[in-house]
Design a protein around this motif. Structure first.
Motif, PDB file in Angstrom:
ATOM      1  N   GLY A 497       0.817  -1.194   0.000  1.00  0.00           N
ATOM      2  CA  GLY A 497       0.000   0.000   0.000  1.00  0.00           C
ATOM      3  C   GLY A 497       0.854   1.248   0.000  1.00  0.00           C
ATOM      4  N   ASP A 498       0.188   2.388   0.012  1.00  0.00           N
ATOM      5  CA  ASP A 498       0.890   3.645  -0.166  1.00  0.00           C
ATOM      6  C   ASP A 498       0.819   4.556   1.048  1.00  0.00           C
ATOM      7  N   THR A 499       0.376   4.088   2.190  1.00  0.00           N
ATOM      8  CA  THR A 499       0.249   4.960   3.355  1.00  0.00           C
ATOM      9  C   THR A 499       1.448   4.822   4.271  1.00  0.00           C
ATOM     10  N   ALA A 500       1.675   5.883   5.044  1.00  0.00           N
ATOM     11  CA  ALA A 500       2.735   5.878   6.053  1.00  0.00           C
ATOM     12  C   ALA A 500       2.244   6.690   7.236  1.00  0.00           C
ATOM     13  N   LEU A 501       2.619   6.256   8.421  1.00  0.00           N
ATOM     14  CA  LEU A 501       2.250   6.949   9.647  1.00  0.00           C
ATOM     15  C   LEU A 501       3.473   7.679  10.181  1.00  0.00           C
ATOM     16  N   PHE A 502       3.345   8.989  10.357  1.00  0.00           N
ATOM     17  CA  PHE A 502       4.430   9.819  10.864  1.00  0.00           C
ATOM     18  C   PHE A 502       4.114  10.197  12.306  1.00  0.00           C
ATOM     19  N   GLY A 503       5.085  10.016  13.186  1.00  0.00           N
ATOM     20  CA  GLY A 503       4.915  10.436  14.565  1.00  0.00           C
ATOM     21  C   GLY A 503       6.033  11.360  14.979  1.00  0.00           C
ATOM     22  N   THR A 505       8.665  13.200  17.178  1.00  0.00           N
ATOM     23  CA  THR A 505       9.396  12.798  18.374  1.00  0.00           C
ATOM     24  C   THR A 505       9.413  13.870  19.444  1.00  0.00           C
ATOM     25  N   ASP A 506       9.138  15.103  19.053  1.00  0.00           N
ATOM     26  CA  ASP A 506       9.159  16.174  20.050  1.00  0.00           C
ATOM     27  C   ASP A 506       7.786  16.784  20.283  1.00  0.00           C
ATOM     28  N   LYS A 507       6.781  16.310  19.527  1.00  0.00           N
ATOM     29  CA  LYS A 507       5.420  16.778  19.724  1.00  0.00           C
ATOM     30  C   LYS A 507       4.493  15.573  19.816  1.00  0.00           C
ATOM     31  N   GLU A 508       3.465  15.702  20.642  1.00  0.00           N
ATOM     32  CA  GLU A 508       2.504  14.624  20.785  1.00  0.00           C
ATOM     33  C   GLU A 508       1.529  14.687  19.610  1.00  0.00           C
ATOM     34  N   LYS A 509       1.984  14.216  18.426  1.00  0.00           N
ATOM     35  CA  LYS A 509       1.152  14.321  17.246  1.00  0.00           C
ATOM     36  C   LYS A 509       1.476  13.187  16.295  1.00  0.00           C
ATOM     37  N   ALA A 510       0.451  12.672  15.603  1.00  0.00           N
ATOM     38  CA  ALA A 510       0.624  11.619  14.609  1.00  0.00           C
ATOM     39  C   ALA A 510      -0.136  12.009  13.348  1.00  0.00           C
ATOM     40  N   GLU A 511       0.429  11.660  12.173  1.00  0.00           N
ATOM     41  CA  GLU A 511      -0.188  11.999  10.902  1.00  0.00           C
ATOM     42  C   GLU A 511      -0.117  10.785   9.977  1.00  0.00           C
ATOM     43  N   LEU A 512      -1.203  10.566   9.223  1.00  0.00           N
ATOM     44  CA  LEU A 512      -1.275   9.483   8.242  1.00  0.00           C
ATOM     45  C   LEU A 512      -1.242  10.101   6.844  1.00  0.00           C
ATOM     46  N   TRP A 513      -0.283   9.638   6.011  1.00  0.00           N
ATOM     47  CA  TRP A 513      -0.063  10.236   4.701  1.00  0.00           C
ATOM     48  C   TRP A 513      -0.189   9.188   3.606  1.00  0.00           C
ATOM     49  N   ASN A 514      -0.653   9.653   2.431  1.00  0.00           N
ATOM     50  CA  ASN A 514      -0.631   8.837   1.223  1.00  0.00           C
ATOM     51  C   ASN A 514       0.673   9.128   0.494  1.00  0.00           C
ATOM     52  N   LEU A 515       1.509   8.104   0.307  1.00  0.00           N
ATOM     53  CA  LEU A 515       2.836   8.314  -0.272  1.00  0.00           C
ATOM     54  C   LEU A 515       2.778   8.593  -1.767  1.00  0.00           C
ATOM     55  N   SER A 516       1.711   8.158  -2.433  1.00  0.00           N
ATOM     56  CA  SER A 516       1.617   8.372  -3.879  1.00  0.00           C
ATOM     57  C   SER A 516       1.170   9.790  -4.210  1.00  0.00           C
ATOM     58  N   THR A 517       0.189  10.283  -3.470  1.00  0.00           N
ATOM     59  CA  THR A 517      -0.369  11.601  -3.773  1.00  0.00           C
ATOM     60  C   THR A 517       0.204  12.705  -2.915  1.00  0.00           C
ATOM     61  N   GLY A 518       0.925  12.346  -1.842  1.00  0.00           N
ATOM     62  CA  GLY A 518       1.427  13.348  -0.924  1.00  0.00           C
ATOM     63  C   GLY A 518       0.331  14.006  -0.110  1.00  0.00           C
ATOM     64  N   GLU A 519      -0.788  13.308   0.033  1.00  0.00           N
ATOM     65  CA  GLU A 519      -1.937  13.856   0.748  1.00  0.00           C
ATOM     66  C   GLU A 519      -1.928  13.399   2.202  1.00  0.00           C
ATOM     67  N   ARG A 520      -2.180  14.327   3.126  1.00  0.00           N
ATOM     68  CA  ARG A 520      -2.333  13.962   4.530  1.00  0.00           C
ATOM     69  C   ARG A 520      -3.751  13.454   4.726  1.00  0.00           C
ATOM     70  N   LEU A 521      -3.884  12.185   5.143  1.00  0.00           N
ATOM     71  CA  LEU A 521      -5.189  11.549   5.265  1.00  0.00           C
ATOM     72  C   LEU A 521      -5.836  11.801   6.612  1.00  0.00           C
TER      73      LEU A 521
END
Length: 949
Positions: A497-503, A505-521
């Protein structure tokens, strides 16, 4: 002290026979001047309460000269018995194994020189080929069946003599003759002593009996106190450490079956509702461990197909004792052969191939081992760099990936002399050949695609994605993801698949991204440092948040909690479909979870997405009505969920209608606005003519009820004329129960469809009838006034007609013993309203559904004494579309199960059987209490390990 023999047996099957054998061998040929000639070990009587169970048994095995196996199919299947036999075969001669057959069969094949395994059922298969000649074995099947365990019985005496003779180093006949001589001597002495003792007997009996009674009372009080203390500690641990909560609850029940221990079992079942197995228990002392970076390593890996789990830990269980990497067969629910490997200090790479056959393990100094999991064999070792020459912080692989087909391995690492530079290498797993090598720019994360045709490398610091093709051996840059800050992040990549989860390290935040479109899901606050993405990049995620393991939806919103640990989660892994999830914590605990509800509370399929308002729990039929007709379902046995009955070409009104089905679902009867009709749902054809009741007068707020009786011909319903018994073949009213003008809001039928109860909605008088078998009802109880008789919307009769329960609109539950007519419980429930109430099949447990604006769940009572057993919370219900629609429906299932269906369509099967709670908890955690806990709660008490079979 040396032991003459060690008895190994099934506690569940042969406890009494093992005790008799031990006693018989101790007494046979014993001189009257000596207390005991032989010393034969049997764990229940020979162990101090202060001993750790297995280590004590191991010590006794080492001191024993002979191994006496009390054979039975149950003993052959017992994990504990197999461990004892395995130790003996590894450390002692099989010539010193004596076999006593208590049940099952044993057959020796002289031609093969081995047991005939096609006919032998009482021996474990590990004894195949062990004996050079037919071993000594005696048949106790008939003795066990007759339960005549006395040396005066010839058959039992002969068997004991045969087993005891090798221990004495004498022949069987010689031993038997000496025993008879000793008995004659003892008999003469006994006759002389009887006269003297008789004079003392009368005096001592009274004093001794009194003392014995007081001793028994004191022991009972001590067991009850221990049970209450264990139960209280179990309740305290339920949220933080479900494994320990289950363990303490089981021991509380074993010490004494108190109401507190029942509550602890109920709470432990709920806390472990998604647990498939607790594999390692946390030590609770991780702060004393000093590893790399001061943290203990606990690592888990799950194969993509969900067949295999691998794990190791620097703390806890066999791993601490050098047991290597443990492997668990998820499908068969049993441990496999451990791998004699040692991982890198502080942990490191642990990956399984998609089919679970190949394992990749990082060992010390940047070395990678490849293991054949099935054979427990090391295939090869790949050296990334001379890690022993690097600084401590650089001796680990920084990123790694194993292709799903186990053909390729990729890793980043440092090399001596180039400490400022990382290297990225890809190896051929089958040959160990290095097929690609380059300098690694940035902070890379690696992942192979589902078909193993591409290797992805994502730079965590710059958001740049590149891929490597094993066929062409070429790298390709796929560009940079826009809007990703150039800062250090944790990144989780899926297997495909094309998704990746970014977390951050210095902020309490997580983001899910589509690697093909560069879209934050999606994005969410909170740390998701340990996470697993679904294999296809869609569907729910699994993530660790502190000490909890949770399932998240595609918007990173929590769906449910799978489990929790007493220390922070350090590793998470999941199968491709997300069904199986494993996690390990910082104090060495490892648990396996079932994310699809296959744990203690089982989720059933509901493909049609039927909701609470479409399930009529009284008649057991779910329906969905439209302009063209009505679709019908019922709940199937086992794990099948809703079973479609068919369709009838008649739409039903939401109000003033009811449906009931025969036991096999081949016919349904419908009453809709006073019109009765019967249908074959499989063909959609009407059976016979319909019948309209002209005097039908629906009462505002009443819920119409309709039940089939055991003959699948007659139905019963409440009407303005009373309670009517109707023949569905002719629509004739065969019997009118309580004729008159009274209205009956409450009408309930037992699970066996033979007991009917009704309550007058005004006066609260209770009437109960029993189906006589000759197509009529006979009244068995007429009693006045339940405490909650006013405005009663829901009621239930236990399966066999022993008890009646009701819940009123003000939230009061009442429980009536039908046999005596006495009310044994009146209690206030969690939330007033028209919520369902059901019994377990054995009528020992009562469950009531409740819903509020923020939560829903079940409340539990002991139906025998009215003791409150606590709550089982459910997920926050989806707000119903209709304000009148209940958010949660409750119905009896098969056996002692209860079914819940919420407004969102989630169908769950839960057990209300207390014995089943205990059995299910034993399946997920069967190890004994630690010595410290045993000494704290059970000193001077004999309490068997509750889960040993």
């Amino acid at each position: 002290m040396e032991r003459d023999g060690f008895i190994s047996y099934s506690h569940a099957r042969d406890r009494e026979l093992a005790q008799a054998l031990q006693r018989g061998m101790h007494r046979l040929a014993r001189p009257w001047t000596r207390r005991q000639v032989l010393s034969v070990f049997r764990d229940t009587t020979s162990l101090s309460a202060n001993h750790d169970l297995w280590s004590s048994i191991l010590g006794e095995l080492e001191r024993s000269r002979y191994f006496i196996y009390l054979a039975s199919p149950e003993a052959a299947a017992s994990r504990w018995v197999q461990k004892e036999i395995r130790f003996w075969l590894d450390n002692r001669s099989p010539d010193r194994i004596l076999i006593a057959v208590g049940s099952g069969t044993v057959h020796w094949d002289p031609a093969a020189g081995d047991f005939d395994w096609s006919r032998t059922t009482a021996l474990p298969r590990m004894l195949e080929g062990v004996f050079r000649a037919e071993p000594l074995w005696v048949d106790l099947v008939e003795v066990r069946r007759s339960r005549k365990y006395s040396l005066r019985q010839a058959e039992f005496r002969s068997a004991v003599a045969a087993l005891a003779a090798p221990l004495h180093g004498r022949g069987k006949d010689e031993l038997d003759s000496e025993d008879l001589q000793q008995r004659r001597i003892a008999l003469r002495l006994l006759r002389g002593a009887v006269t003297v003792l008789s004079l003392l007997l009368v005096t001592s009996l009274a004093a001794g009996g009194y003392a014995w009674q007081k001793r028994g009372e004191a022991l009972d009080r001590a067991r009850v106190s221990a049970s209450q203390a264990l139960a209280a500690h179990s309740m305290e641990l339920a949220d933080a450490d479900p494994r320990k909560a289950a363990q303490f609850a089981l021991y509380a029940r074993e010490a004494a079956p108190t109401s507190e221990s029942t509550r602890a079992l109920a709470r432990a079942v709920d806390a472990n509702s998604s647990v498939a197995r607790h594999l390692l228990g946390g030590l609770g002392a991780a702060a004393d461990y000093m590893g790399s970076g001061g943290a203990a390593a606990t690592q888990v890996a799950v194969s993509g197909d969900g067949s295999t789990l691998a794990y190791f830990s620097d703390l806890g269980g066999e791993a601490e004792q050098g047991g290597g990497v443990q492997v668990y067969d998820i499908r068969k629910g049993r441990a496999m052969k451990s791998l004699k490997a040692r991982w890198a200090l502080g942990g490191g790479a642990l990956e399984l191939s998609a089919d679970g056959r190949i394992l990749m393990l990082e060992t010390a100094y940047n070395r990678i081992q490849i293991w054949d999991v099935q054979r427990g064999k090391l295939l090869r070792t790949i050296t990334a760099s001379e890690g022993e020459d690097l600084a401590q912080a650089l001796r680990h692989l920084h990123a790694y990936a194993l292709s799903r087909d186990a053909r390729w391995i990729a890793a980043t690492y440092h090399t001596p002399g180039e400490e400022e530079t990382q290297h990225l290498t890809v190896w051929n797993v089958r040959t160990g050949e290095r097929v690609d090598h380059r300098r690694a720019e940035g902070d890379l994360r690696l992942s192979f695609s589902a078909d193993s045709r591409l290797l992805r490398a994502l730079d965590a610091s710059r958001g740049e994605l590149s891929t490597w093709n094993p066929r062409t051996r070429q790298w390709k840059s796929d560009g940079r993801l826009p809007d990703i800050p150039a800062e250090a992040r944790s990144i989780t990549l899926p297997g495909s698949g094309d998704t990746a989860l970014f977390g951050s390290t210095d902020k309490e935040k997580a983001e899910l991204w589509n690697l093909s479109t560069g879209e934050r899901l999606a994005s969410a606050t909170g740390s998701l440092q340990r996470a697993v993405l679904p294999a296809d990049g869609s569907g729910p995620l699994v993530a660790a948040q502190g000490k909890q393991v949770s399932v998240l939806d595609s918007k990173l919103r929590p769906l449910r909690t799978l489990g929790s640990f007493s220390w922070a989660v350090s590793s998470v892994a999941a199968s491709d479909d997300g069904r199986w999830v494993a996690a390990g914590s910082g104090d060495g605990a490892v648990s396996l979870f079932s994310a699809d509800g296959a744990g203690l509370h089982r989720t059933l399929p509901n493909q049609e997405r039927l909701k609470a308002g479409e399930f009529g729990t009284d008649g057991g039929v779910a329906h969905r009505s439209g302009p063209e007709g009505t679709e019908l379902w019922t709940v199937s046995e086992g794990s099948g969920g809703f079973r479609r009955l068919g369709r009838i070409p008649r739409p039903l009104h939401e109000q003033d209608s009811a449906i009931a089905a025969t036991a096999d679902g081949s016919r349904v009867t419908v009453v809709d606005q006073g019109v009765f009709s019967s249908w074959d749902p499989r063909t959609g054809e009407q059976v016979g003519e319909e019948k309209a009741f002209d005097d039908y007068e629906p009462e505002s707020g009443q819920s119409l009820r309709l039940f089939y009786l055991p003959d699948d011909i007659h139905v019963v319903t409440a009407w303005s004329r009373g309670v009517l018994l109707i023949d569905t073949r002719t629509w004739n009213v065969k019997q009118v129960l309580l004729p008159g003008d009274g209205m009956f809001q409450l009408l309930a039928m037992s699970g066996d469809r033979k007991t009917l109860a009704a309550v007058d909605s005004v006066g609260g008088d209770v009437h109960v009838w029993r189906w006589s078998g000759n197509s009529t009802f006979e009244e068995v109880l007429s009693a006045g006034g339940l405490a909650s008789a006013l405005r009663i919307p829901k009621a239930a009769v236990s399966h066999g007609g022993e008890r009646l329960a009701s819940v009123d609109a003000d939230g009061r539950v009442s429980l009536l013993d039908i046999r005596t007519g006495h009310v044994v419980l009146t209690s206030v429930v969690q939330a007033p309203g028209p919520q369902d109430i059901v019994f377990s099949r054995d009528a020992r447990t009562l469950a009531h559904a409740f819903t509020t604006d923020t939560r829903s769940g079940l409340e539990l009572w002991d139906a025998g004494n009215g003791e409150y057993l606590g709550q089982w919370p459910l997920e926050t219900p989806t707000p119903p579309t209709d304000a009148e629609e209940p958010a949660l429906r409750l119905a009896p299932g098969s056996g002692s199960d209860v079914l819940t269906l919420d407004s969102g369509g989630t169908l769950l099967r839960r057990s209300l059987d207390i014995a089943d709670w205990r059995a299910r908890l034993c399946r997920i955690v069967d190890d004994p209490l630690s010595k410290a806990d045993h000494d704290r709660y059970l000193t001077d008490l004999t309490v068997d390990a509750p889960c040993r079979s």
